[in-house]
Design a protein around this motif. Structure first.
Motif, PDB file in Angstrom:
ATOM      1  N   UNK A 110     -36.867  14.762 -31.321  1.00 35.61           N
ATOM      2  CA  UNK A 110     -35.402  14.633 -31.298  1.00 35.61           C
ATOM      3  C   UNK A 110     -34.877  15.344 -30.046  1.00 35.61           C
ATOM      4  N   UNK A 111     -33.877  14.706 -29.449  1.00 34.77           N
ATOM      5  CA  UNK A 111     -33.200  15.264 -28.279  1.00 34.77           C
ATOM      6  C   UNK A 111     -31.805  15.666 -28.763  1.00 34.77           C
ATOM      7  N   UNK A 112     -31.583  16.968 -29.000  1.00 40.83           N
ATOM      8  CA  UNK A 112     -30.249  17.372 -29.463  1.00 40.83           C
ATOM      9  C   UNK A 112     -29.224  17.177 -28.345  1.00 40.83           C
ATOM     10  N   UNK A 113     -28.150  16.486 -28.661  1.00 42.97           N
ATOM     11  CA  UNK A 113     -27.159  16.143 -27.630  1.00 42.97           C
ATOM     12  C   UNK A 113     -25.757  16.490 -28.096  1.00 42.97           C
ATOM     13  N   UNK A 114     -24.889  16.576 -27.125  1.00 39.94           N
ATOM     14  CA  UNK A 114     -23.513  16.994 -27.417  1.00 39.94           C
ATOM     15  C   UNK A 114     -22.597  16.297 -26.416  1.00 39.94           C
ATOM     16  N   UNK A 115     -22.528  14.970 -26.526  1.00 34.73           N
ATOM     17  CA  UNK A 115     -21.695  14.233 -25.565  1.00 34.73           C
ATOM     18  C   UNK A 115     -20.442  13.631 -26.211  1.00 34.73           C
ATOM     19  N   UNK A 116     -20.044  14.206 -27.355  1.00 37.64           N
ATOM     20  CA  UNK A 116     -18.821  13.699 -27.993  1.00 37.64           C
ATOM     21  C   UNK A 116     -19.048  12.337 -28.589  1.00 37.64           C
ATOM     22  N   UNK A 117     -19.707  12.332 -29.742  1.00 41.10           N
ATOM     23  CA  UNK A 117     -20.142  11.077 -30.340  1.00 41.10           C
ATOM     24  C   UNK A 117     -19.432  10.827 -31.660  1.00 41.10           C
ATOM     25  N   UNK A 118     -19.194   9.562 -31.946  1.00 41.55           N
ATOM     26  CA  UNK A 118     -18.750   9.174 -33.284  1.00 41.55           C
ATOM     27  C   UNK A 118     -19.326   7.807 -33.581  1.00 41.55           C
ATOM     28  N   UNK A 119     -19.711   7.596 -34.816  1.00 39.22           N
ATOM     29  CA  UNK A 119     -20.172   6.248 -35.185  1.00 39.22           C
ATOM     30  C   UNK A 119     -18.984   5.349 -35.504  1.00 39.22           C
ATOM     31  N   UNK A 120     -17.763   5.901 -35.408  1.00 40.42           N
ATOM     32  CA  UNK A 120     -16.562   5.131 -35.747  1.00 40.42           C
ATOM     33  C   UNK A 120     -16.775   4.397 -37.072  1.00 40.42           C
ATOM     34  N   UNK A 121     -17.367   5.098 -37.992  1.00 38.02           N
ATOM     35  CA  UNK A 121     -17.728   4.467 -39.264  1.00 38.02           C
ATOM     36  C   UNK A 121     -16.584   4.430 -40.241  1.00 38.02           C
ATOM     37  N   UNK A 122     -15.554   5.211 -39.966  1.00 33.35           N
ATOM     38  CA  UNK A 122     -14.417   5.276 -40.879  1.00 33.35           C
ATOM     39  C   UNK A 122     -13.136   5.322 -40.059  1.00 33.35           C
ATOM     40  N   UNK A 123     -12.046   4.984 -40.706  1.00 31.91           N
ATOM     41  CA  UNK A 123     -10.745   5.103 -40.059  1.00 31.91           C
ATOM     42  C   UNK A 123     -10.489   6.550 -39.647  1.00 31.91           C
ATOM     43  N   UNK A 124     -10.884   7.486 -40.520  1.00 29.96           N
ATOM     44  CA  UNK A 124     -10.690   8.897 -40.198  1.00 29.96           C
ATOM     45  C   UNK A 124     -11.411   9.260 -38.902  1.00 29.96           C
ATOM     46  N   UNK A 125     -12.623   8.724 -38.713  1.00 26.95           N
ATOM     47  CA  UNK A 125     -13.364   9.063 -37.498  1.00 26.95           C
ATOM     48  C   UNK A 125     -12.694   8.463 -36.263  1.00 26.95           C
ATOM     49  N   UNK A 126     -12.084   7.296 -36.433  1.00 25.53           N
ATOM     50  CA  UNK A 126     -11.325   6.718 -35.323  1.00 25.53           C
ATOM     51  C   UNK A 126     -10.079   7.552 -35.040  1.00 25.53           C
ATOM     52  N   UNK A 127      -9.405   7.939 -36.136  1.00 26.46           N
ATOM     53  CA  UNK A 127      -8.219   8.800 -36.002  1.00 26.46           C
ATOM     54  C   UNK A 127      -8.574  10.088 -35.261  1.00 26.46           C
ATOM     55  N   UNK A 128      -9.724  10.667 -35.608  1.00 26.60           N
ATOM     56  CA  UNK A 128     -10.165  11.908 -34.947  1.00 26.60           C
ATOM     57  C   UNK A 128     -10.350  11.717 -33.442  1.00 26.60           C
ATOM     58  N   UNK A 129     -10.708  10.502 -33.034  1.00 36.62           N
ATOM     59  CA  UNK A 129     -11.014  10.237 -31.630  1.00 36.62           C
ATOM     60  C   UNK A 129      -9.822   9.682 -30.857  1.00 36.62           C
ATOM     61  N   UNK A 130      -8.687   9.511 -31.533  1.00 41.90           N
ATOM     62  CA  UNK A 130      -7.556   8.830 -30.895  1.00 41.90           C
ATOM     63  C   UNK A 130      -6.509   9.830 -30.432  1.00 41.90           C
ATOM     64  N   UNK A 131      -5.837   9.531 -29.342  1.00 44.53           N
ATOM     65  CA  UNK A 131      -4.721  10.382 -28.944  1.00 44.53           C
ATOM     66  C   UNK A 131      -3.610  10.318 -29.989  1.00 44.53           C
ATOM     67  N   UNK A 132      -2.977  11.449 -30.214  1.00 45.48           N
ATOM     68  CA  UNK A 132      -1.938  11.523 -31.238  1.00 45.48           C
ATOM     69  C   UNK A 132      -0.659  12.114 -30.672  1.00 45.48           C
ATOM     70  N   UNK A 133       0.460  11.780 -31.271  1.00 42.30           N
ATOM     71  CA  UNK A 133       1.723  12.361 -30.812  1.00 42.30           C
ATOM     72  C   UNK A 133       1.927  13.719 -31.497  1.00 42.30           C
ATOM     73  N   UNK A 134       3.065  14.330 -31.252  1.00 47.68           N
ATOM     74  CA  UNK A 134       3.304  15.675 -31.771  1.00 47.68           C
ATOM     75  C   UNK A 134       3.321  15.724 -33.293  1.00 47.68           C
TER      76      UNK A 134
END
Lengths: 353, 353
Positions: A267-291
């Motif tokens: 295994x190559x441990x990595x940290x490049x900001x990954x998401x499987x976009x498997x859920x709406x919440x994970x997309x929300x986490x990766x999306x720009x948000x307003x105030x």
């Protein structure tokens, strides 16, 4: 002899948790999920930059999606789009690509990647891929990328590394102790309290000889099927023989079929900001948000006294949310979802019903 | 000589509180708000059954809506559609219809009605209208229908009747003491605690001579304008003269202009299940609901753990609500609203922005 590198993009999934944006007619990987003007499939290939010549890019997908792949990736040769007649999980998909590449390029390295994930730091991603390719070209290792976990996620499988066992050839790479299925929350918390557990990214790197041999040892029925198909590969008969024999493959993931059984797994441990976009919440986490914590993808939403919502609706002229909190609002092709964020696990019950 | 009866349907409103279903391009009265296959305008005319010959039906609307009126009410003669060049509230609208009818039929009775209200008991409605027409044909009374209130509504004006003053000609009809503007909640509670306060329905019945004389006495500038237009009515010049002079009319409701000032004003307290459908809540109150209190209009919604929602979206293929409570979800022509029911007062801020 310089080994050549190939990339295999698995694009046959149906993305049932992203209804109504993702449907079986047009799953998530073909959709501009991030609202950036490109589909996840297009972003997946772009992520590799110029590391691979286009004739070394392979897409494995369902026959139903062939036209979408050709339309979205016009530079990929049509003959590099491998069409599965049915869904058999990742092991047969990868075996097909491996035998195909091996016939053309017997000493090739392969990167296998899902088509519907997100990576934030593309520069770091490319460094990891280049380092990984170098590693597998000098060894018969099966290498998987392990994401350094940031939370006790119960939706992913985990990889347990044996720390202090880094390869001499690559100090960033560790031997795998075991693969863990999706844990419950307490187990997940225990995993991340230690520093040798990583999320299973589904991104693999190996030499084609390594994976073909692994199939021969651990999944000989699948290996036999593709050995029997090998003579017709790159001929006019290929698709009809695939259509006939591929369905006989066992429905199994490459993790179960090979990685959990093989010896030389790293295994190559990595940290490049990954998401499987498997859920709406994970997309929300990766999306720009307003105030107010609201995120809008592909649309211009007017929010009034609304907070922590994600709206994904590219076809609408105008969207107004008033007094709405913690909700997913998504519309695609006449299908509308309004869902409390905490209830998104139920969305798949309604997919393509 | 038998007096003839005419109906005037006021169909020039813009229904701003029902966005996105109602827009200024196609306001509420032209929409199938109830999901029954007919617009509120069509239901308004149907409500009168065969009480009026079609040549005695008059629609007053904006020029922009003329085509929609003709399309929705093909049996109404085109020349009976009176086109206002601009919005001037109900007094000029009613004056135009009154002078027009009076020229053709000097002793006519008129029923004036909004085009976007709901009536449940049509049989009782017709009985009330027939009784009202009989009353005004024998008197110079101005008669308004007063709805028996069922709750301390702050969104309606109230009519205070002088009980014990029922007309000799019609025992159901009472003299009006005063008109009350929309009250606050405490005043509304005080009103309904008494038994002589009614909601102002905006439905009026009178003889055309009565209303024309009332305009002459109480709104002589408006009366003078229509006297000056009278010679060209029913000629090819009518529309151009209307377009020229109508904008000079004062922007005022018939309630302020006439009813609050006139002497012989009566109210007919009625109880035929009425709503002005002025708010989503009022539509929700009038709509069939499932066991979880959800109402769907013109669409088939799948509700999961959702309660007390109203969904109005005729153009969608499929709608799923998960974990959503007390919300309005409405879509029309690419415009989508998701609004907490308690916040619907803000919808008009977003209308046709």
């Amino acid at each position: 002899m310089k080994t050549s590198n190939h990339i295999v993009i698995m694009a046959g999934g149906i993305g049932s948790r992203f209804w109504p944006i993702s449907t079986s007619d047009c799953p998530k990987q073909f959709i501009d999920v991030l609202g950036c003007g490109k589909s996840l499939l297009q972003l997946t290939l772009e992520r590799f930059g110029n590391m691979f010549p286009k004739e070394n890019v392979w897409i494995v997908t369902s026959a139903a999606y062939a036209d979408m792949v050709m339309e979205q990736l016009p530079d990929v040769p049509k003959e590099n789009i491998l069409l599965e007649p049915c869904r058999r999980n990742t092991a047969p998909c990868i075996a097909y690509a491996a035998w195909k590449i091996k016939k053309k390029d017997p000493n090739a390295n392969m990167v296998v990647t899902p088509s519907d994930h997100f990576v934030q730091d593309v520069t770091e991603f490319r460094r990891v891929i280049e380092s990984s390719l170098k590693f597998v070209s000098d060894s018969d290792a099966i290498l998987t990328l392990g994401i350094k976990p940031t939370r006790p996620e119960t939706g992913y499988g985990y990889i347990e590394a044996v720390l202090g066992t880094s390869s001499l050839a690559n100090k960033e790479v560790y031997r795998v102790d075991s693969f863990k299925e999706k844990p419950d929350i307490d187990v997940a918390k225990a995993y991340i309290a230690r520093n040798n557990f990583y999320w299973n990214s589904g991104i693999f790197i190996w030499n084609v000889q390594t994976i073909v041999n692994a199939f021969r040892v651990y999944q000989s029925p699948i290996a036999n099927i593709f050995e029997s198909i090998l003579p017709v590969m790159y001929t006019e008969q290929e698709q009809s023989v695939i259509d006939e024999k591929f369905p006989d493959c066992r429905n199994i993931s490459v993790d179960y079929a090979i990685l959990e059984r093989a010896e030389e797994v790293f295994v190559f441990p990595v940290d490049f900001g990954w998401s499987d976009l498997g859920t709406w919440m994970s997309l929300y986490d990766r999306s720009p948000r307003d105030l107010n914590g609201n995120s809008m993808i592909g649309c211009n939403v007017e929010f009034s006294d609304s907070h922590n919502c994600i709206v994904h609706a590219k076809e609408n002229k105008r969207i107004v949310l008033i007094g709405i909190n913690d909700c997913i609002v998504a519309e695609h092709d006449g299908n509308l979802l309004v869902c409390k964020m905490s209830e998104e696990g139920r969305i798949k019950e309604f997919t393509d019903k």
